[in-house]
Design a protein around this motif. Structure first.
Motif, PDB file in Angstrom:
ATOM      1  N   SER A 113      -4.890 -41.499  -7.826  1.00 49.46           N
ATOM      2  CA  SER A 113      -3.792 -40.730  -8.411  1.00 49.46           C
ATOM      3  C   SER A 113      -2.618 -41.218  -8.466  1.00 49.46           C
ATOM      4  N   LYS A 114      -1.977 -40.861  -9.457  1.00 52.22           N
ATOM      5  CA  LYS A 114      -0.644 -41.328  -9.818  1.00 52.22           C
ATOM      6  C   LYS A 114       0.360 -41.078  -8.555  1.00 52.22           C
ATOM      7  N   GLU A 115       0.281 -39.855  -7.905  1.00 46.19           N
ATOM      8  CA  GLU A 115       1.340 -39.404  -6.868  1.00 46.19           C
ATOM      9  C   GLU A 115       1.021 -40.399  -5.887  1.00 46.19           C
ATOM     10  N   VAL A 156      -5.111 -35.245  -0.877  1.00 51.80           N
ATOM     11  CA  VAL A 156      -5.818 -34.209  -0.696  1.00 51.80           C
ATOM     12  C   VAL A 156      -5.791 -33.243  -2.147  1.00 51.80           C
ATOM     13  N   ALA A 157      -4.708 -33.250  -2.580  1.00 48.96           N
ATOM     14  CA  ALA A 157      -4.270 -32.665  -3.894  1.00 48.96           C
ATOM     15  C   ALA A 157      -5.200 -33.088  -4.820  1.00 48.96           C
ATOM     16  N   ALA A 158      -5.289 -34.548  -5.022  1.00 47.42           N
ATOM     17  CA  ALA A 158      -5.810 -35.165  -5.970  1.00 47.42           C
ATOM     18  C   ALA A 158      -7.323 -35.383  -5.858  1.00 47.42           C
ATOM     19  N   GLY A 159      -8.106 -34.709  -4.827  1.00 47.07           N
ATOM     20  CA  GLY A 159      -9.380 -34.766  -4.634  1.00 47.07           C
ATOM     21  C   GLY A 159      -9.823 -34.751  -3.247  1.00 47.07           C
ATOM     22  N   GLY A 160      -9.180 -35.650  -2.456  1.00 44.63           N
ATOM     23  CA  GLY A 160      -9.414 -35.862  -1.124  1.00 44.63           C
ATOM     24  C   GLY A 160     -10.820 -36.227  -0.890  1.00 44.63           C
ATOM     25  N   LYS A 161     -11.331 -35.535   0.215  1.00 45.10           N
ATOM     26  CA  LYS A 161     -12.826 -36.038   0.385  1.00 45.10           C
ATOM     27  C   LYS A 161     -13.649 -35.651  -0.281  1.00 45.10           C
ATOM     28  N   ALA A 162     -13.446 -34.742  -1.426  1.00 43.72           N
ATOM     29  CA  ALA A 162     -14.444 -34.161  -2.380  1.00 43.72           C
ATOM     30  C   ALA A 162     -14.552 -35.384  -3.325  1.00 43.72           C
ATOM     31  N   ASP A 163     -13.551 -35.935  -3.574  1.00 41.91           N
ATOM     32  CA  ASP A 163     -13.732 -37.308  -4.775  1.00 41.91           C
ATOM     33  C   ASP A 163     -12.538 -38.421  -4.286  1.00 41.91           C
ATOM     34  N   PRO A 164     -12.836 -39.123  -3.419  1.00 39.89           N
ATOM     35  CA  PRO A 164     -11.709 -40.001  -2.703  1.00 39.89           C
ATOM     36  C   PRO A 164     -11.404 -41.244  -3.772  1.00 39.89           C
ATOM     37  N   ASP A 165     -12.169 -41.370  -4.628  1.00 41.86           N
ATOM     38  CA  ASP A 165     -11.763 -42.603  -5.694  1.00 41.86           C
ATOM     39  C   ASP A 165     -10.704 -41.855  -6.452  1.00 41.86           C
ATOM     40  N   ALA A 166     -10.964 -40.745  -6.841  1.00 39.52           N
ATOM     41  CA  ALA A 166      -9.982 -40.080  -7.631  1.00 39.52           C
ATOM     42  C   ALA A 166      -8.666 -40.025  -7.229  1.00 39.52           C
TER      43      ALA A 166
END
Length: 84
Positions: free
Chosen positions: A33-35, A19-29
């Motif tokens: 994500s590294k984390e 979620v912090a890396a983009g979640g539903k708004a940007d699932p690919d990102a």
């Protein structure tokens, strides 16, 4: 090191990282994500396949959890007077 206390908190931390890396708004990102990838890489510390199916490493025991849930259920049901 992306280890957590157990499989439940592991799933929560993985979801939080996604979620912090983009979640539903940007699932690919989020998935890239590294984390999030670091959490996924540590799943085998908790899960494995044995001859009789998938296994998940839990805590050392659930006695404290079981007791706390039983006390909570008795309280919610108004049974405090029956267990002085």
């Amino acid at each position: 090191n992306f280890l957590t206390i157990g499989p439940v908190s592991k799933a929560l931390h993985m979801l939080t990282a996604w979620v912090a890396a983009g979640g539903k708004a940007d699932p690919d990102a989020a998935s890239g994500s590294k984390e999030f990838k670091a959490h996924v890489a540590r799943l085998l510390a908790y899960m494995w396949v044995a001859e009789d199916g998938l296994k998940v490493q839990g805590y050392n025991g659930s006695m404290a959890w079981d007791t706390s849930f039983a006390v909570q259920a008795a309280t919610e049901a108004g049974l405090q007077e029956q267990f002085p």
